[in-house]
Scaffold this active site. Structure first.
Site, PDB file in Angstrom:
ATOM      1  N   ARG A 171    -104.112 108.336  26.855  1.00  0.00           N
ATOM      2  CA  ARG A 171    -104.354 109.706  27.297  1.00  0.00           C
ATOM      3  C   ARG A 171    -105.687 110.205  26.728  1.00  0.00           C
ATOM      4  O   ARG A 171    -106.054 109.850  25.605  1.00  0.00           O
ATOM      5  CB  ARG A 171    -103.226 110.642  26.833  1.00  0.00           C
ATOM      6  N   HIS A 213    -108.324 106.731  35.833  1.00  0.00           N
ATOM      7  CA  HIS A 213    -106.887 106.718  35.509  1.00  0.00           C
ATOM      8  C   HIS A 213    -106.122 105.781  36.466  1.00  0.00           C
ATOM      9  O   HIS A 213    -105.218 106.225  37.193  1.00  0.00           O
ATOM     10  CB  HIS A 213    -106.308 108.140  35.559  1.00  0.00           C
TER      11      HIS A 213
END
Ligand code: NAP
Ligand code: GLV
Length: 313
Positions: free
Chosen positions: A228, A276
Site C-alpha cells: 500500500r 496497482h
C-alpha cells in the site's frame, strides 16, 4: 440466500452471472443507492458507508481483495458502519499469489542483472558490460510472510539469492530466514539489498518504509512496494535515492491513486511505476472461493480469511 454485490468499475453483470452459476439457489443483485432490502451476504470492494451501515441482517461481508484497509478506514471514520455480528472476510490468494510472485521476481531479477542500467545505456547508444551483482550477497528481505509474502519469498529463493522474511508472529518457511516482531526488525533489515513490502496497511505498519528503515539496508539497496502507498514516506524515498542509499525503486501502489500527473515520482528515472496491477482480483477464482465460504457459513461451519478488525488485517 440473498447476495448484495458492489464493485465500482467492474463488469457487475459478469460477476453476478458467475455467482449465479456457482450458487444457483441465490438471489443476487447489484447494490444501488437506497437499497435497504434484506440480504444475507454483501460482496464488496470499497463500498460506500450507506451500503453497510445498519444492516444487521448480514451474515458476512466478503471483501473482493486481500487488503481490508479501505473498508476498515470507513469503520474508523464512521464507527458502526460494519454490522456488529457479521464477520469481514477477505480474499485468500485466489490467483493473486502467483501474480505477485511473478511481479516481484521480475523486479528482483531486473535489479540483480542490472537490466535497469542496461536500459539507460541503450538509450545513450552505449555498448558496455557492467560488473554483475554477486548473487550470494544480493539479500532479499520480504516484509510480511502471509498468503502473498510467503509465496513471493519462496519463488525468489528458488533463484539462489539469500531470502529473509519478517512477520508479526514467528513463521517457518523452508529456505527462508525468518524474523518476527519489533525486536527483530533491525536484524531483519541489516544489510538487505532488496526490500519487498507485502505487509497489510494497519495502524502498526503505516510509514514503515521510511528514512530509518532505508538507513539499515545495504548501501545502494532497492525497494519494491507492492502493498500500500501508505507504507511509504514519499519524501524519504526521494532523499534516499538522491543520497545513493537507495539505487532504485519499483512501486505499484501510492498514497494517491491514480498517481497525479504532477507527482515528482513520474520525473525520477530510478523509480519504476505500475498502476496497482501487481496482483489483480481474478473473477473466476474469487467467485469460487467466496461461494464456497458462503455455502459453509450457511451450513453453520467456520471459514478462514476472517479479518481481525482490532488488529487491522
Ligand atoms: P496476510 O496473509 O494477512 O499476511 C500479512 C503478513 O503481514 C503476515 O505475515 C503478518 O504477520 C504480517 N504482519 C502484519 N502486521 C505486521 C506487523 N505489525 N509487523 C510484522 N508483520 C506484520 O496478507 P496477504 O494476503 O499476504 O496480503 C498482504 C497485503 O498485500 C494486503 O494487505 C494488501 O495490502 C497487499 N496487496 C496488494 C495487491 C496489489 O495489487 N498491489 C494485491 C493484493 C494484496 P503474521 O503472519 O504474524 O500474521
Ligand atoms: C489489492 O490491492 C488487494 O488488496 O487485493
Amino acid at each position: 440466500m440473498k447476495i448484495l454485490f458492489y464493485m465500482p468499475h467492474a463488469d457487475a453483470a459478469a460477476w453476478l452471472h458467475d455467482f449465479a452459476r456457482a450458487l444457483p439457489e441465490a438471489e443476487l443483485r447489484e447494490w444501488q443507492t437506497g437499497d435497504t432490502a434484506p440480504a444475507d451476504f454483501a460482496v464488496v470492494w470499497r463500498p460506500p458507508r450507506e451500503m453497510l451501515a445498519g444492516r444487521d441482517d448480514l451474515r458476512a461481508i466478503f471483501n473482493l481483495g486481500a487488503g481490508v484497509d479501505a473498508i476498515l478506514a470507513l469503520e474508523h471514520e464512521h464507527p458502526g458502519t460494519l454490522p456488529r455480528n457479521a464477520p469481514l472476510i477477505r480474499l485468500e490468494d485466489t490467483g493473486m499469489a502467483p501474480q505477485m510472485a511473478e511481479y516481484v521476481t521480475h523486479a528482483v531479477l531486473r535489479y540483480l542483472r542490472r537490466f535497469d542500467e542496461y536500459q539507460t545505456l541503450q538509450s545513450e547508444r552505449r555498448w558496455q558490460v557492467l560488473e554483475p551483482h554477486p548473487r550470494e550477497t544480493f539479500t532479499v528481505g520480504v516484509l510480511g510472510l502471509g498468503v502473498l509474502g510467503a509465496q513471493v519469498a519462496q519463488t525468489v529463493a528458488s533463484f539462489g539469492m539469500p531470502v529473509r522474511g519478517y512477520s508479526r508472529s514467528a513463521r517457518q518457511i523452508d529456505g527462508i530466514t525468518a524474523f518476527a516482531g519489533e525486536t527483530q526488525f533491525d536484524a531483519f533489515l541489516d544489510g538487505v539489498k532488496v526490500l519487498v513490502n507485502l505487509l497489510p496497511h494497519t495502524p502498526d505498519t503505516g510509514d514503515v518504509l521510511n528514512k530509518r528503515t532505508f538507513s539499515r539496508l545495504a548501501k545502494g539497496a532497492y525497494l519494491i512496494n507492492v502493498a500500500r502507498g501508505g507504507h511509504l514516506v514519499e519524501q524519504d524515498l526521494l532523499e534516499a535515492l538522491a543520497s545513493g542509499q537507495l539505487a532504485a525503486a519499483t512501486l505499484d501502489v501510492f498514497r494517491e491513486e491514480p498517481l497525479p500527473p504532477d507527482h515528482p515520482f513520474w520525473q525520477e528515472p530510478r523509480i519504476t511505476i505500475t498502476p496497482h496491477m501487481s496482483a489483480l482480483t481474478l473473477r473466476e477464482e474469487s467467485v469460487a472461493q467466496v461461494a464456497r465460504k458462503m455455502a459453509a457459513l450457511m451450513r453453520g461451519e467456520g471459514v478462514s480469511g476472517v479479518v481481525d478488525v482490532e488488529r487491522g488485517y
